[in-house]
Design a protein around this motif. Structure first.
Motif, PDB file in Angstrom:
ATOM      1  N   HIS A   1       0.827  -1.222   0.000  1.00 49.01           N
ATOM      2  CA  HIS A   1       0.000   0.000   0.000  1.00 49.01           C
ATOM      3  C   HIS A   1       0.853   1.261   0.000  1.00 49.01           C
TER       4      HIS A   1
ATOM      5  N   ALA B   1      -3.434   2.609  15.211  1.00 45.35           N
ATOM      6  CA  ALA B   1      -3.692   3.642  14.193  1.00 45.35           C
ATOM      7  C   ALA B   1      -3.388   3.085  12.802  1.00 45.35           C
ATOM      8  N   HIS B   2      -2.729   1.942  12.752  1.00 45.63           N
ATOM      9  CA  HIS B   2      -2.295   1.329  11.484  1.00 45.63           C
ATOM     10  C   HIS B   2      -2.899  -0.081  11.388  1.00 45.63           C
TER      11      HIS B   2
ATOM     12  N   LYS C   1     -13.667  15.538  21.428  1.00 43.47           N
ATOM     13  CA  LYS C   1     -12.194  15.706  21.454  1.00 43.47           C
ATOM     14  C   LYS C   1     -11.612  15.360  22.819  1.00 43.47           C
TER      15      LYS C   1
ATOM     16  N   LEU D   1     -13.321   6.094  16.025  1.00 46.65           N
ATOM     17  CA  LEU D   1     -14.091   5.044  15.362  1.00 46.65           C
ATOM     18  C   LEU D   1     -13.086   4.191  14.592  1.00 46.65           C
TER      19      LEU D   1
ATOM     20  N   GLY E   1     -11.289   1.660  12.215  1.00 44.11           N
ATOM     21  CA  GLY E   1     -11.675   1.227  10.869  1.00 44.11           C
ATOM     22  C   GLY E   1     -12.204   2.352  10.015  1.00 44.11           C
ATOM     23  N   PHE E   2     -12.201   3.585  10.615  1.00 44.04           N
ATOM     24  CA  PHE E   2     -12.658   4.754   9.851  1.00 44.04           C
ATOM     25  C   PHE E   2     -11.508   5.732   9.649  1.00 44.04           C
TER      26      PHE E   2
ATOM     27  N   HIS F   1      -8.556   7.630   6.818  1.00 43.10           N
ATOM     28  CA  HIS F   1      -7.327   7.180   6.133  1.00 43.10           C
ATOM     29  C   HIS F   1      -6.535   8.410   5.708  1.00 43.10           C
ATOM     30  N   ARG F   2      -5.217   8.313   5.799  1.00 38.82           N
ATOM     31  CA  ARG F   2      -4.373   9.434   5.403  1.00 38.82           C
ATOM     32  C   ARG F   2      -4.524   9.753   3.921  1.00 38.82           C
TER      33      ARG F   2
ATOM     34  N   ARG G   1     -10.499  -1.177  -1.095  1.00 36.68           N
ATOM     35  CA  ARG G   1     -10.364  -2.497  -0.458  1.00 36.68           C
ATOM     36  C   ARG G   1     -11.554  -2.763   0.470  1.00 36.68           C
TER      37      ARG G   1
ATOM     38  N   TYR H   1     -19.779  15.471  11.029  1.00 42.21           N
ATOM     39  CA  TYR H   1     -18.401  15.369  11.536  1.00 42.21           C
ATOM     40  C   TYR H   1     -17.570  14.495  10.605  1.00 42.21           C
TER      41      TYR H   1
ATOM     42  N   ARG I   1     -14.776  15.723   7.549  1.00 41.54           N
ATOM     43  CA  ARG I   1     -13.386  15.252   7.663  1.00 41.54           C
ATOM     44  C   ARG I   1     -13.064  14.122   6.670  1.00 41.54           C
TER      45      ARG I   1
ATOM     46  N   ASN J   1     -12.188   2.077   6.174  1.00 42.88           N
ATOM     47  CA  ASN J   1     -10.957   1.671   5.494  1.00 42.88           C
ATOM     48  C   ASN J   1     -10.859   0.147   5.482  1.00 42.88           C
TER      49      ASN J   1
ATOM     50  N   ARG K   1       1.289  -8.347   4.250  1.00 38.70           N
ATOM     51  CA  ARG K   1       2.097  -7.181   3.897  1.00 38.70           C
ATOM     52  C   ARG K   1       3.584  -7.504   3.796  1.00 38.70           C
TER      53      ARG K   1
HETATM   54  C1  SDX Z   1      -4.234   1.360   7.788  1.00 37.27           C
HETATM   55  O1  SDX Z   1      -1.334   4.507   5.281  1.00 37.27           O
HETATM   56  C2  SDX Z   1      -1.887   3.382   4.841  1.00 37.27           C
HETATM   57  O2  SDX Z   1      -1.962   3.108   3.657  1.00 37.27           O
HETATM   58  C3  SDX Z   1      -2.405   2.466   5.959  1.00 37.27           C
HETATM   59  C4  SDX Z   1      -3.179   1.227   5.515  1.00 37.27           C
HETATM   60  C5  SDX Z   1      -2.281   0.242   4.759  1.00 37.27           C
HETATM   61  O3  SDX Z   1      -2.822  -0.561   3.984  1.00 37.27           O
HETATM   62  O4  SDX Z   1      -1.040   0.245   5.070  1.00 37.27           O
HETATM   63  O5  SDX Z   1      -4.265   1.611   4.667  1.00 37.27           O
HETATM   64  C6  SDX Z   1      -3.721   0.459   6.717  1.00 37.27           C
HETATM   65  O6  SDX Z   1      -3.495   1.712   8.676  1.00 37.27           O
HETATM   66  C7  SDX Z   1      -5.644   1.876   7.704  1.00 37.27           C
HETATM   67  C8  SDX Z   1      -6.014   2.846   8.875  1.00 37.27           C
HETATM   68  C9  SDX Z   1      -6.415   2.007  10.087  1.00 37.27           C
HETATM   69  N1  SDX Z   1      -6.545   2.849  11.299  1.00 37.27           N
HETATM   70  C10 SDX Z   1      -7.759   3.093  11.839  1.00 37.27           C
HETATM   71  O7  SDX Z   1      -8.826   2.701  11.366  1.00 37.27           O
HETATM   72  C11 SDX Z   1      -7.697   3.864  13.156  1.00 37.27           C
HETATM   73  C12 SDX Z   1      -8.747   5.005  13.149  1.00 37.27           C
HETATM   74  N2  SDX Z   1      -8.330   6.001  12.160  1.00 37.27           N
HETATM   75  C13 SDX Z   1      -7.597   7.164  12.627  1.00 37.27           C
HETATM   76  O8  SDX Z   1      -6.665   6.875  13.637  1.00 37.27           O
HETATM   77  C14 SDX Z   1      -7.067   8.017  11.462  1.00 37.27           C
HETATM   78  O9  SDX Z   1      -8.122   8.186  10.586  1.00 37.27           O
HETATM   79  C15 SDX Z   1      -5.848   7.574  10.672  1.00 37.27           C
HETATM   80  C16 SDX Z   1      -4.679   7.293  11.553  1.00 37.27           C
HETATM   81  C17 SDX Z   1      -6.165   6.346   9.866  1.00 37.27           C
HETATM   82  C18 SDX Z   1      -5.491   8.697   9.696  1.00 37.27           C
HETATM   83  O10 SDX Z   1      -5.002   9.749  10.459  1.00 37.27           O
HETATM   84  P1  SDX Z   1      -4.683  11.188   9.771  1.00 37.27           P
HETATM   85  O11 SDX Z   1      -4.608  11.095   8.293  1.00 37.27           O
HETATM   86  O12 SDX Z   1      -3.527  11.762  10.516  1.00 37.27           O
HETATM   87  O13 SDX Z   1      -6.008  11.994  10.050  1.00 37.27           O
HETATM   88  P2  SDX Z   1      -6.128  13.024  11.190  1.00 37.27           P
HETATM   89  O14 SDX Z   1      -5.732  12.380  12.474  1.00 37.27           O
HETATM   90  O15 SDX Z   1      -5.442  14.260  10.763  1.00 37.27           O
HETATM   91  O16 SDX Z   1      -7.714  13.235  11.233  1.00 37.27           O
HETATM   92  C19 SDX Z   1      -8.308  14.361  10.654  1.00 37.27           C
HETATM   93  C20 SDX Z   1      -9.506  14.664  11.568  1.00 37.27           C
HETATM   94  C21 SDX Z   1      -9.114  14.910  13.021  1.00 37.27           C
HETATM   95  O17 SDX Z   1     -10.106  15.731  13.603  1.00 37.27           O
HETATM   96  P3  SDX Z   1      -9.817  17.349  13.664  1.00 37.27           P
HETATM   97  O18 SDX Z   1      -8.559  17.535  14.482  1.00 37.27           O
HETATM   98  O19 SDX Z   1      -9.673  17.808  12.223  1.00 37.27           O
HETATM   99  O20 SDX Z   1     -11.070  17.897  14.340  1.00 37.27           O
HETATM  100  O21 SDX Z   1     -10.381  13.519  11.591  1.00 37.27           O
HETATM  101  C22 SDX Z   1     -10.460  13.012  12.918  1.00 37.27           C
HETATM  102  C23 SDX Z   1      -9.237  13.549  13.644  1.00 37.27           C
HETATM  103  O22 SDX Z   1      -9.483  13.600  15.059  1.00 37.27           O
HETATM  104  N3  SDX Z   1     -10.429  11.561  12.802  1.00 37.27           N
HETATM  105  C24 SDX Z   1     -11.246  10.731  13.462  1.00 37.27           C
HETATM  106  C25 SDX Z   1     -10.931   9.444  12.999  1.00 37.27           C
HETATM  107  N4  SDX Z   1      -9.927   9.520  12.104  1.00 37.27           N
HETATM  108  C26 SDX Z   1      -9.618  10.823  11.993  1.00 37.27           C
HETATM  109  N5  SDX Z   1     -12.205  10.967  14.381  1.00 37.27           N
HETATM  110  C27 SDX Z   1     -12.865   9.883  14.849  1.00 37.27           C
HETATM  111  N6  SDX Z   1     -12.618   8.604  14.436  1.00 37.27           N
HETATM  112  C28 SDX Z   1     -11.661   8.359  13.526  1.00 37.27           C
HETATM  113  N7  SDX Z   1     -11.400   7.106  13.142  1.00 37.27           N
END
Ligand code: SDX
Length: 433
Positions: free
Chosen positions: A231, A265-266, A296, A302, A304-305, A307-308, A316, A356, A360, A365, A392
């Motif tokens: 990925h 987070a990953h 906050k 949440l 599984g929700f 993605h960067r 997927r 919300y 965002r 994911n 992976r």
């Molecule tokens: C994988 O990079 C890849 O390709 C990864 C992956 C791969 O195949 O290798 O795709 C696999 O890691 C998928 C991601 C799995 N992780 C999760 O599902 C954990 C929950 N998701 C979050 O931790 C978060 O969305 C990330 C880590 C996935 C992404 O983080 P970012 O890009 O740094 O986003 P961010 O933290 O800047 O969020 C932007 C906003 C923030 O709020 P504000 O400060 O703007 O008010 O969205 C909010 C965040 O707080 N936010 C969430 C959220 N994810 C982001 N709020 C609630 N629930 C969430 N899941």
């Protein structure tokens, strides 16, 4: 019109021209290598949100369009028509194999599908309820001890041999983590079975009887492994590249990738999603958890929700959701936990209507539905991220190979913005306040 971006330091008026480099797809990059030398400045980009760390021809993502290509082939076509082992070949060598090439590839892997008997002693150091990811980190790192002196990472033949060893041995190490946790004897890899059938046999066969995996389970796991194979420059792949840039032992680099993937987070999110769905328990509890995710002051996210890269949908997740329903239709809810699937779908529907999440661009994911399939395959929740690491491992070693062959190869060494104390003199202990 020059293919450059002009960088101007408005404090001194000094300007430099930074070349723009185009790729085949995606955003072009600005070559900033001269910035420090010419303007005495660094770029500042916490989390590497807008930083291209390397050139790569392995995987392409388009976060807005929800596109994922491996060596140019769409993930939807690979998931539907290919096999994980064929995708391994594609990621490693850049082309789909001919029948002969694929048979030779399988034969090569079968030459390496054993691990030293002493490696199995490492598992006994772990309690039976140790997290399988902690075991996988340990034994994968230990694998480096068997191939340290005998391998020259500057020799392309040894590098390819390393990649074959990783692909052949990771399913053994992963299955052993499960066997240790349930106190069953380890099962050896078999040449006569396909990759997925062999892995499921090492996971679930016992001395008293052979294990015949249901065809639907083989199909579902094959698809899951393909969807998780590579990925682009995600956190764990970037870890493997950074460790590899120091010319570290490649098995140790893979272990470093596993460490990073474990984070919730990953890759650790797939396990966290199942725990979250179980904690939600009934659809009536969903609004409470949605509010927590938005609060906050509450660290709850949440799982599984979001993605960067994917700011529209994760292709997927779309594929996995479809397979969840196929499994449910074929195996029934005595195998696929319909309550969990109902909660997941209701949670997705509510979240995707909530401002919300809409503002965002937070969508399900790859981890959101994957746990439901793994649960249907009788794989315990604690093994979910091990399954992600298994899949992976081919992406990590393919990216490591590409980096080692990159003419621009150099040790990775980011800089920083210093915000600490100004220079000051040491004060002897008896003179301090
Ligand atoms: C994988 O990079 C890849 O390709 C990864 C992956 C791969 O195949 O290798 O795709 C696999 O890691 C998928 C991601 C799995 N992780 C999760 O599902 C954990 C929950 N998701 C979050 O931790 C978060 O969305 C990330 C880590 C996935 C992404 O983080 P970012 O890009 O740094 O986003 P961010 O933290 O800047 O969020 C932007 C906003 C923030 O709020 P504000 O400060 O703007 O008010 O969205 C909010 C965040 O707080 N936010 C969430 C959220 N994810 C982001 N709020 C609630 N629930 C969430 N899941």
């Amino acid at each position: 019109m020059a293919d450059t971006v002009t960088m101007t330091d408005n404090r001194t008026g000094k300007q430099i021209e930074c070349p723009i480099i185009d790729g085949v797809y995606g955003a072009p990059v600005i070559d900033m290598k001269s910035l420090y030398k010419e303007l005495n400045m660094f770029t500042y980009d916490p989390g590497f949100m807008t930083t291209a760390a390397c050139r790569s021809s392995i995987t392409y993502l388009d976060g807005e369009q929800g596109i994922l290509l491996h060596r140019g082939y769409p993930i939807e076509q690979l998931a539907e028509q290919s096999s994980y082992l064929e995708v391994c070949y594609l990621l490693l060598y850049g082309e789909l194999p001919t029948a002969k090439q694929f048979e030779d590839f399988r034969a090569n892997l079968n030459q390496r599908n054993m691990v030293h008997e002493h490696l199995e002693r490492f598992y006994t150091g772990y309690l039976y309820d140790a997290h399988p990811m902690s075991m996988l980190i340990g034994v994968t790192g230990a694998l480096s001890s068997y191939y340290h002196e005998a391998m020259d990472i500057n020799d392309p033949v040894d590098r390819e041999l390393t990649a074959l060893r990783v692909i052949a041995k990771m399913p053994i190490l992963a299955a052993h983590c499960y066997k240790h946790s349930v106190g069953h004897p380890f099962v050896y890899s078999r040449d006569d079975l396909g990759y997925v059938e062999n892995f499921l046999n090492m996971m679930f066969s016992v001395p008293m009887r052979d294990y015949e995996p249901p065809a639907i389970a083989v199909k579902a796991l094959n698809m899951m492994l393909i969807l998780h194979a590579d990925h682009e420059q995600n956190a764990s792949t970037s870890t493997v590249r950074l460790a590899g840039s120091a010319e570290a032992n490649p098995f140790a680099c893979i272990a470093a990738g596993i460490v990073t993937l474990w984070g919730p987070a990953h890759g650790g999110a797939n396990e966290a999603v199942l725990k979250m769905l179980a904690e939600i328990e009934t659809p009536e509890n969903i609004p409470k958890f949605i509010e927590r995710a938005k609060d906050k002051s509450d660290p709850f996210k949440l799982m599984g929700f979001g993605h960067r890269v994917y700011k529209n949908f994760d292709p997927r997740a779309t594929i996995i959701r479809k397979v969840c329903h196929e499994l449910l239709d074929e195996l029934g809810d005595e195998v696929v936990d319909k309550n969990l699937l109902d909660i997941a779908m209701e949670l997705e529907e509510i979240a995707l209507k909530d401002d919300y999440f809409i503002e965002r661009k937070l969508y399900p994911n790859v981890d959101f539905y994957s746990g439901i399939i793994l649960k249907a395959l009788r794989i315990p929740t604690s093994m979910y991220t091990v399954m992600f690491a298994l899949a992976r491992s081919v992406g990590w070693i393919s990216q490591w190979l590409e980096m080692m062959e990159d003419p621009e190869f150099r040790i990775g060494r980011p800089r920083q913005l210093y915000t600490g104390s100004e220079s000051r003199d040491y004060v002897p202990m008896d003179k301090r306040g």
